[in-house]
Structure formats: structure tokens, C-alpha cells
Design an enzyme around this catalytic site. Sequence first.
Site, PDB file in Angstrom:
ATOM      1  N   LYS A  67       0.819  -1.209   0.000  1.00  0.00           N
ATOM      2  CA  LYS A  67       0.000   0.000   0.000  1.00  0.00           C
ATOM      3  C   LYS A  67       0.858   1.267   0.000  1.00  0.00           C
ATOM      4  O   LYS A  67       1.771   1.415   0.818  1.00  0.00           O
ATOM      5  CB  LYS A  67      -0.909   0.012   1.237  1.00  0.00           C
ATOM      6  CG  LYS A  67      -1.913  -1.133   1.258  1.00  0.00           C
ATOM      7  CD  LYS A  67      -2.710  -1.196  -0.009  1.00  0.00           C
ATOM      8  CE  LYS A  67      -4.156  -0.976   0.118  1.00  0.00           C
ATOM      9  NZ  LYS A  67      -4.852  -1.035  -1.181  1.00  0.00           N
ATOM     10  N   HIS A 110      34.918   0.949  26.897  1.00  0.00           N
ATOM     11  CA  HIS A 110      33.952   0.359  25.965  1.00  0.00           C
ATOM     12  C   HIS A 110      34.553   0.270  24.563  1.00  0.00           C
ATOM     13  O   HIS A 110      34.332   1.173  23.744  1.00  0.00           O
ATOM     14  CB  HIS A 110      32.665   1.193  25.930  1.00  0.00           C
ATOM     15  CG  HIS A 110      31.882   1.115  27.193  1.00  0.00           C
ATOM     16  ND1 HIS A 110      30.975   0.106  27.436  1.00  0.00           N
ATOM     17  CD2 HIS A 110      31.891   1.899  28.301  1.00  0.00           C
ATOM     18  CE1 HIS A 110      30.443   0.279  28.635  1.00  0.00           C
ATOM     19  NE2 HIS A 110      30.985   1.359  29.173  1.00  0.00           N
ATOM     20  N   GLU A 153      33.586  -1.370  22.220  1.00  0.00           N
ATOM     21  CA  GLU A 153      32.520  -1.510  21.209  1.00  0.00           C
ATOM     22  C   GLU A 153      32.150  -0.172  20.569  1.00  0.00           C
ATOM     23  O   GLU A 153      31.463  -0.157  19.554  1.00  0.00           O
ATOM     24  CB  GLU A 153      31.285  -2.183  21.821  1.00  0.00           C
ATOM     25  CG  GLU A 153      30.476  -1.353  22.809  1.00  0.00           C
ATOM     26  CD  GLU A 153      30.941  -1.477  24.248  1.00  0.00           C
ATOM     27  OE1 GLU A 153      32.119  -1.818  24.469  1.00  0.00           O
ATOM     28  OE2 GLU A 153      30.137  -1.200  25.162  1.00  0.00           O
ATOM     29  N   GLY A 210      26.883  -2.441  32.415  1.00  0.00           N
ATOM     30  CA  GLY A 210      25.603  -2.456  33.112  1.00  0.00           C
ATOM     31  C   GLY A 210      25.682  -1.651  34.394  1.00  0.00           C
ATOM     32  O   GLY A 210      26.754  -1.175  34.788  1.00  0.00           O
ATOM     33  N   CYS A 231      33.561  -3.165  30.795  1.00  0.00           N
ATOM     34  CA  CYS A 231      33.195  -2.228  31.858  1.00  0.00           C
ATOM     35  C   CYS A 231      32.663  -2.967  33.099  1.00  0.00           C
ATOM     36  O   CYS A 231      33.452  -3.487  33.860  1.00  0.00           O
ATOM     37  CB  CYS A 231      32.218  -1.184  31.328  1.00  0.00           C
ATOM     38  SG  CYS A 231      32.315   0.338  32.288  1.00  0.00           S
ATOM     39  N   GLU A 277      29.157  -0.360  44.258  1.00  0.00           N
ATOM     40  CA  GLU A 277      27.889  -0.054  43.588  1.00  0.00           C
ATOM     41  C   GLU A 277      26.754  -0.934  44.129  1.00  0.00           C
ATOM     42  O   GLU A 277      25.617  -0.503  44.217  1.00  0.00           O
ATOM     43  CB  GLU A 277      28.045  -0.275  42.078  1.00  0.00           C
ATOM     44  CG  GLU A 277      26.827   0.079  41.273  1.00  0.00           C
ATOM     45  CD  GLU A 277      27.066   0.079  39.772  1.00  0.00           C
ATOM     46  OE1 GLU A 277      28.214  -0.125  39.331  1.00  0.00           O
ATOM     47  OE2 GLU A 277      26.096   0.292  39.028  1.00  0.00           O
TER      48      GLU A 277
HETATM   49  N1  GLN Z   1      28.104   0.418  36.775  1.00  0.00           N
HETATM   50  C1  GLN Z   1      29.508   0.471  36.545  1.00  0.00           C
HETATM   51  C2  GLN Z   1      30.082   1.842  36.847  1.00  0.00           C
HETATM   52  O1  GLN Z   1      29.388   2.809  36.914  1.00  0.00           O
HETATM   53  C3  GLN Z   1      29.849   0.052  35.133  1.00  0.00           C
HETATM   54  C4  GLN Z   1      29.311   0.974  34.091  1.00  0.00           C
HETATM   55  C5  GLN Z   1      29.281   0.361  32.722  1.00  0.00           C
HETATM   56  O2  GLN Z   1      29.331  -0.854  32.579  1.00  0.00           O
HETATM   57  N2  GLN Z   1      29.188   1.185  31.723  1.00  0.00           N
HETATM   58  O3  GLN Z   1      31.271   1.979  37.021  1.00  0.00           O
END
Ligand code: GLN
Length: 557
Positions: A189, A519, A521, A361, A388, A412
Site C-alpha cells: 500500500k 567500551h 565496542e 551495566g 566495563c 555499587e
Molecule cells: N556500573 C559500573 C560503573 O558505573 C559500570 C558501568 C558500565 O558498565 N558502563 O562503574
Amino acid sequence: MKKPKYIFVVGGVMSGVGKGITTASIAKILEGRGFRVSPIKIDPYLNVDAGTMNPTEHGEVFVLDSGLECDQDMGNYERFLGRSLPTENYMTNGMVFKHVIDKERALGYKGKCVEPVYHITEEIVRRIDASVKKTKPNISIIEIGGTVGEYQNAIFIEAARMLELKNPGDVLFVMVSYLPIPGKIGEMKTKPTQTAIRTLNSYGVHPDIIIARSDVPLDEKRKEKIADSNGVPKDRVISAPDIDSIYDVPVNFEKDGLGNLVLKLFDLKPKQKDLIDWRRMLRKLHGAKKEVRIAVVGKYFKTGDFILSDVYISVLESLKHAAYSLNRRPVIDWIDAETYEKNPKKLKELEQYHGILVPGGFGGRGVEGIISVINYARKNKIPYFGLCYGMQLMVVEYARNACRLRDAHTAEVKPKTKHVVIDILPEQKDLLRKNDMGGTMRLGGYPAKLKKGTVAEGAYKATTIRERHRHRYEVNPEYIVLLEDKGLVFSGVSPNKKLMEIAELPKKEHPFFLGVQFHPEFRTSPTEPHPLFCEFVNACAKRENRSKTGQPRAGKK
Ligand code: GLN
């Protein structure tokens, strides 16, 4: 500097049909013809940057070398073009409004009545100019997020119209639209696209080119219908069917002559031939037959009943880039870490993978599951790559099980534990106290020195590197001697030797057990895969598949 040309990319019908990949692909095609192209992303939301948004809301937060936390499309642009982009190439409604309101409060408008049109639009154009000044492109390509007809991106379309008025002949509008094939009707469509064109017309903007996204290629009849309703020749409707790999998109656009069309409309002559390296990469991508199976263990994978691999799009693409360069076809399963907290026996399933990756994370959910996965990978010599949080938890696991600090943890999750092996950066403590959370982590590119003879140095083939960061916590210096005594090697450290950037086990101990505080990536492209991802995937490819079932577990590929 010669005045640049501008291409605005807007969306019609609905979001999520690939404006970002379209923008990146047009940029790639034009760079292939010898022009310098600078892509800009505009996000219509009021967040000042993407950093404070939950990834399940908005997908991955991409980080530029400058430290700006932004939309994942900036990652697409960087991956397609194979280079870093500056802060100036990103803006949100929040950034624009904040600037104008702050300026008004500082009497910057000298008593004038400050209004969305003209002051907000003026600020948008000023930002585009700032990007042009910084990146000096022949062509600036600007993706306006969202879909035409939404309130929040109308102001950006108005700014684009103003820019066109000032630069007649130098501005093109590309609309990325969608042509549904409703199941019951079974016919493609065109009406929603026609309506979207008319909506754009109501802003005083006429699309020069329509990128028609659909499940299958457009036939001539649909092209004619769209072209007629838009009052443009048929060759300005480009068919963009679903395809296997996003990296095919530039080449696919070329089948409908998009590169020549843009150059013709701008009255430009190509300076060089084509996308030679890109086409070579595609041959490898499509030629890869043998699988490499990787488990990515983390959280943020689910929203309702759907799996959100977008949250880790850069990780996924980095794995693909490395696998293709090694002639392997990546098969990636997303595993929720909490699975192993509820049922530790399931850890055995990991045997069927050639490698395990734990991405970044935040927070405590699933952490014990991740730590048990890392322990399993270390003991069973399954290649492990921690990014990380994946590195921080690797250090926690090592402290608990190899250094016998049973209550080792990260501040943390458990700040009052006896052995805080991952602690908060001193300058972060103040910020947390003040609840100053936006854009305040350790962000962006920082250098690190690599130790000779380590896995990291062997992969990078360099002694100094620069990688992007996004975290508040670090390896606690008080535990470094003990961790090293027990065999962990900190193969990458900050130039002042205070921050541990890479941790690894020597090759003779483990085929690949390495974590990075940064990181990687965020710094890879299909034609230049990241050295650490290559080293990891290479170790995965070498691992003999000891799967009992021979089948990867079910999950999203
Ligand atoms: N939570 C962790 C920190 O703040 C790792 C952060 C992350 O994996 N980007 O250091």
C-alpha cells in the site's frame, strides 16, 4: 571554506524503519564518490543528552570520544564511516531549548520577546553551522528523529526550511517512508506514504527523494504512484526492501542509482570510483559459513515479551565485525543473568558456546548470576570478554575465588562490604551526594599504557591506546598487589598508573580471560574491526565445541 550542501533526512509513516542506517548509507555512498560527508543526528526529546535514559526506553547510549552520551545512530554513522564524530554533530530538543533559555536568563536577547520561531530555529541552524565549521564537509547530512506530523520535530523541519530559503539549490530533503503489505490484503500500500508526503508539504517542504522501505522491493507501479503523488520523476523513488545485513544497504541503494541521483540534484561530479573496501568486506560477510557461537550475558534484554538487542547494538556489531573478518558467521544468544541465580545448574548450558561476553551495566540485579558465569568461564577455560561492568565483576569474581576474599564486592552493589574491590572514583562521591547524575560519569576517550608481552598488547600491537569510557567505579588500588600476586595481570593502566584499564589472565592460564574498564565496542567498523574483539572471537573460533547437544540454546540471534 566552500559552502557545503545539506541533506535533511526525515521519516514518514512510522519510526524504526531505518532512518539512521539510511543516513549512514547515503553518507557512505557519497564518501565513496570522494566527498567529505558529515552526519548530524537531531533527537526531538527534551532530555539534554541520552545518558540519563534507561536503555530499555531508548536503546543503547552511545558515547563519543568527546564524552557526549548520545543516540545509537551516532554509532551507526561512526561504524559506516569508520571515524569519530564530534559533539557538534548531535543535538536534542533539550540541548537547544536549554541553550536558548539559559541565554534568555542571562539577558542574551537584550529584552526581546524570545519565541520558538525564530529563536529556537535560529539556534538549530547555529548548531548545524557549528558542526560544519568543525568538520568542514562537502555535504552535511542531517537526520531529524521521529516521524513527520509529530509536534516535537516540527520545529526542526521549520529550521531546515529556513536553511533552504537561505541556501537555494544547496538543500535536499530525503523522506524515509514505509509501505506496508497488510496480511489480509496481500498488496503493497502506498497511501500512508502519500499522506506522509502531504504532511511534509504542509510544513512548506517538498521531499526531493523518497526512500521506500518495505518487506520486498517496490514494483514499477508503486514507484509511479508515489512519484506522481509527490510530483517528482520515478527515478527519485528508491526501493529499500528488508535485507539480511545493514551493511548491504549502501550497495542496495546504488542499485537504484541513489549516489548519481544526489550528485545530479546537487550538480556535483564524482571525484572517485566507488566503495571498493566496503564491497570487499561484504564479500567476506556473505562468504562466512562456519559458526562462532557467543553468549552475551547481562540484563536490559527484555521489554514486555520482546527481546531488545538494540540495548547492546554496538557490542553486537563489534562481534559481527570481528567474526566476519575471521570468516566466521556469528550466532549470538542473549542470556538474562538472573537465569543462573534462580537455577545455577543451568550454567552447564554455557558449554555449548565458543565464548562468553558480559557487557556494561548498572545496579545489582543479576550481578550474582554474572559472577557465577564468569567463574564458570574461568574454571572451564571458555573465552571470556568483560566490558566495563563485565571487567569490574571479573575482578570481584577473582577476588572472591582466587584471592579468597569471600565478601569481595563492588561498592555499587554492597558499599559496606569488608572488601570493596571495586570502588567509587573520589570525584564521583561528591556528585552522587549532590544527585548530579546527568553527564557526570567518567566519560569519553582516555589514553592507557599497555604492558609488554600481554594479550592486550599482542592484540593492539601498540603500547599506548585511547578508548572511550562511561562509568563511576574503578578497581580499588588497595587490592591491586594482592590480585596481581594471585595471577591477575593489569595489562592496561592509565598513564599516571592510578586507574586499571585492562585485566587479564596470561595465555598459558586461559585461552582468553580479559576485561576492559572502557567500551571498545564504541570504536569499531566493519572494515576495521576492533583488535580486542578480533582477539576474543579468534579465541572463540579455536575453542572446540564441547556441546553435548550440538545446538545453540534457543534465543534471539
Ligand atoms: N556500573 C559500573 C560503573 O558505573 C559500570 C558501568 C558500565 O558498565 N558502563 O562503574
